[in-house]
Write an enzyme that holds these catalytic residues in place. Structure first.
Site, PDB file in Angstrom:
ATOM      1  N   THR A 182       0.821  -1.207   0.000  1.00 58.33           N
ATOM      2  CA  THR A 182       0.000   0.000   0.000  1.00 58.33           C
ATOM      3  C   THR A 182       0.855   1.257   0.000  1.00 58.33           C
ATOM      4  O   THR A 182       0.380   2.320  -0.398  1.00 58.33           O
ATOM      5  CB  THR A 182      -0.913   0.036   1.243  1.00 58.33           C
ATOM      6  OG1 THR A 182      -0.121  -0.319   2.374  1.00 58.33           O
ATOM      7  CG2 THR A 182      -2.072  -0.922   1.124  1.00 58.33           C
ATOM      8  N   SER A 226      16.787  -5.315   6.078  1.00 60.72           N
ATOM      9  CA  SER A 226      18.211  -5.156   6.404  1.00 60.72           C
ATOM     10  C   SER A 226      18.797  -3.988   5.609  1.00 60.72           C
ATOM     11  O   SER A 226      19.639  -3.245   6.124  1.00 60.72           O
ATOM     12  CB  SER A 226      18.977  -6.441   6.108  1.00 60.72           C
ATOM     13  OG  SER A 226      18.752  -6.860   4.783  1.00 60.72           O
ATOM     14  N   ASP A 238       9.831   1.277   4.755  1.00 60.23           N
ATOM     15  CA  ASP A 238      10.931   0.667   5.512  1.00 60.23           C
ATOM     16  C   ASP A 238      11.871   1.726   6.091  1.00 60.23           C
ATOM     17  O   ASP A 238      12.295   1.642   7.244  1.00 60.23           O
ATOM     18  CB  ASP A 238      11.725  -0.295   4.605  1.00 60.23           C
ATOM     19  CG  ASP A 238      10.834  -1.349   3.963  1.00 60.23           C
ATOM     20  OD1 ASP A 238       9.681  -1.500   4.412  1.00 60.23           O
ATOM     21  OD2 ASP A 238      11.289  -2.004   3.014  1.00 60.23           O
ATOM     22  N   LEU A 276      13.083  -8.339   6.345  1.00 63.64           N
ATOM     23  CA  LEU A 276      13.002  -7.551   7.580  1.00 63.64           C
ATOM     24  C   LEU A 276      13.753  -6.221   7.439  1.00 63.64           C
ATOM     25  O   LEU A 276      14.164  -5.611   8.416  1.00 63.64           O
ATOM     26  CB  LEU A 276      13.531  -8.364   8.772  1.00 63.64           C
ATOM     27  CG  LEU A 276      12.791  -9.680   9.026  1.00 63.64           C
ATOM     28  CD1 LEU A 276      13.388 -10.435  10.203  1.00 63.64           C
ATOM     29  CD2 LEU A 276      11.299  -9.438   9.271  1.00 63.64           C
ATOM     30  N   GLY A 293      18.167 -10.339   3.471  1.00 61.36           N
ATOM     31  CA  GLY A 293      17.349 -10.906   2.400  1.00 61.36           C
ATOM     32  C   GLY A 293      16.137 -11.683   2.888  1.00 61.36           C
ATOM     33  O   GLY A 293      15.609 -12.519   2.173  1.00 61.36           O
ATOM     34  N   GLU A 337      17.637   4.100  -2.544  1.00 61.20           N
ATOM     35  CA  GLU A 337      17.173   2.759  -2.933  1.00 61.20           C
ATOM     36  C   GLU A 337      16.537   2.798  -4.340  1.00 61.20           C
ATOM     37  O   GLU A 337      16.776   1.936  -5.166  1.00 61.20           O
ATOM     38  CB  GLU A 337      16.151   2.280  -1.903  1.00 61.20           C
ATOM     39  CG  GLU A 337      15.680   0.896  -2.135  1.00 61.20           C
ATOM     40  CD  GLU A 337      16.144  -0.104  -1.096  1.00 61.20           C
ATOM     41  OE1 GLU A 337      16.695   0.297  -0.057  1.00 61.20           O
ATOM     42  OE2 GLU A 337      15.967  -1.293  -1.353  1.00 61.20           O
TER      43      GLU A 337
HETATM   44  C1  GLA Z   1       9.040  -3.976   0.382  1.00 60.32           C
HETATM   45  C2  GLA Z   1       9.248  -2.496   0.083  1.00 60.32           C
HETATM   46  C3  GLA Z   1       8.228  -1.621   0.833  1.00 60.32           C
HETATM   47  C4  GLA Z   1       6.813  -2.140   0.629  1.00 60.32           C
HETATM   48  C5  GLA Z   1       6.737  -3.643   0.874  1.00 60.32           C
HETATM   49  C6  GLA Z   1       5.391  -4.223   0.567  1.00 60.32           C
HETATM   50  O1  GLA Z   1       9.350  -4.240   1.722  1.00 60.32           O
HETATM   51  O2  GLA Z   1      10.547  -2.115   0.466  1.00 60.32           O
HETATM   52  O3  GLA Z   1       8.365  -0.288   0.414  1.00 60.32           O
HETATM   53  O4  GLA Z   1       6.327  -1.808  -0.641  1.00 60.32           O
HETATM   54  O5  GLA Z   1       7.702  -4.353   0.112  1.00 60.32           O
HETATM   55  O6  GLA Z   1       4.450  -3.725   1.461  1.00 60.32           O
END
Ligand code: GLA
Length: 380
Positions: free
Chosen positions: A26, A117, A162, A115, A112, A150
């Site tokens: 989302t 990293s 993230d 979570l 990988g 990123e």
């Molecule tokens: C990865 C991406 C996030 C998000 C999720 C899915 O973790 O880094 O930005 O889009 O997938 O919710």
């Protein structure tokens, strides 16, 4: 050039990984997410240097790189220094004056496995470089620059979730984030329950390609719906009812992708209400529904994730369980009654081993604070 000299005492910084409790796929649709920062960290020891260079040393990979700020690579080199270099480059491009620094990096965030990293490395780097250069940059701006690194340097089209949670995590709290306005609210993780993260130990190759494909399908949905729903700019603006009204005008697959995003946003808001009311059963139910939607409509789950979720739900005291992160492997997150976590670990491990021959890793995690500077005595 002479070898740069260290010109001040070392400083310690760290940034956490994350688990997403609900609100998957989302963030890049301007929607809502609810992650928590977890007690796995990337730590950086920064030593100031007397020359404008970046010295990088990874304790995990035993790799060293020395780069001039003026001559940083402009795109990834598929090296473990990519995230650090990308963040330094984005700060410099934005016009920030960085001081030379030696960064010694160590991380215990499982790599990988979904979570975050990589976000933990980016955020620790941005925070260390900013503070090490006496720059006053607010955390939202730093999170944006980390995401940019990123997107533009590493080449992954991720959303902001993230990097944002790695800056804005709070102890014992989940974070409700509006990915459009970046307004957020901390909500209590139910005190009667713990977050159990189960690592399937698999990562399917199609993950990156499928991620980008899902993004494109959402964009197609937006393009088609825009012609039908006035003033909408993202799937975030569409209600379930509107989507149903226009179902016939969308190709089947695009409709299902949109339905996941639209209903997932609704679930995140309902989950926030559940946390406020300490309604852990309702929260767990929404987690379960989220998984179903990711499996059926968004099609980003896989056999191992589905199996792990089924095993978890079979244990008494589990309120809800779902895949977490991008999908196609990686981890699940389950909300487990506190007194049942040992039984949970034993039963899920045994069941997963028997069915797959793989030994899963199970982490019972705490929600923790986002990026911080710590006394040197707190080193990992
Ligand atoms: C990865 C991406 C996030 C998000 C999720 C899915 O973790 O880094 O930005 O889009 O997938 O919710």
């Amino acid at each position: 050039m002479n070898k740069p000299e260290i010109v001040g005492p070392p400083r310690l910084f760290r940034a956490p990984g994350r688990v997403n409790l609900i609100g998957e796929h989302t963030d890049y649709n301007d929607g809502f997410v609810m992650p928590a920062a977890i007690d796995f960290f990337t730590q950086i020891v920064l030593s100031p240097l007397d020359a404008p260079v970046l010295e990088f040393f990874s304790e995990n990979f035993k790799e060293k790189v020395v780069l001039d700020f003026e001559n940083l690579p402009q795109s990834r080199r598929r090296h473990c220094s990519d995230y650090v270099v990308g963040v330094a480059l984005m700060l410099l491009r934005e016009g920030y004056k960085l001081r030379g620094a030696r960064l010694t990096i160590k991380s215990d965030v499982p790599i990988g496995s979904g979570l975050s990293s990589s976000a933990a490395i980016e955020v620790a780097t941005a925070y260390a470089l900013a503070l090490g250069s006496d720059l006053k940059i607010d955390r939202v701006e730093l999170a944006r620059l980390c995401r940019k690194a990123e997107n533009e340097f590493v080449g992954a089209r991720v959303g902001i979730m993230d990097q944002f949670i790695s800056f804005f995590g709070a102890a014992d709290r989940a974070l409700l984030l509006d990915c459009r306005s970046l307004e957020f609210e901390h909500l209590p993780v139910p005190p009667s329950a713990q977050l159990a993260i189960c690592n399937t130990m698999v990562k399917h190759d199609l993950a990156l390609g499928a991620y980008n494909e899902r993004r494109e399908q959402c964009e197609e949905g937006v393009d088609r719906l825009k012609a039908l729903i006035p003033k909408m700019t993202a799937l975030r603006d569409v209600t379930s009812q509107q989507l149903e009204e226009h179902r016939k005008e969308l190709p089947e697959v695009i409709y299902r992708r949109c339905r996941h995003v639209v209903t997932e946003n609704e679930r995140v808001l309902a989950a926030a209400t559940a946390l406020k009311e300490d309604d852990v059963l309702q929260f767990g139910d929404l987690m379960n529904q989220s998984h179903e939607s990711l499996r059926e409509d968004y099609e980003v789950s896989c056999i191992e994730l589905d199996l792990m979720v089924d095993l978890a739900r079979g244990v008494e005291g589990v309120y809800g369980s779902r895949m977490t992160g991008g999908g196609f492997g990686g981890c699940t997150v389950s909300l487990v009654r506190r007194d049942k976590t040992d039984e949970f670990k034993n039963r899920v491990t045994a069941g997963y081993q028997e069915a797959t021959g793989l030994t899963p890793e199970i982490y019972v995690c705490k929600a923790v604070n986002g990026a911080e500077e710590l006394p040197m005595s707190d080193m990992l």
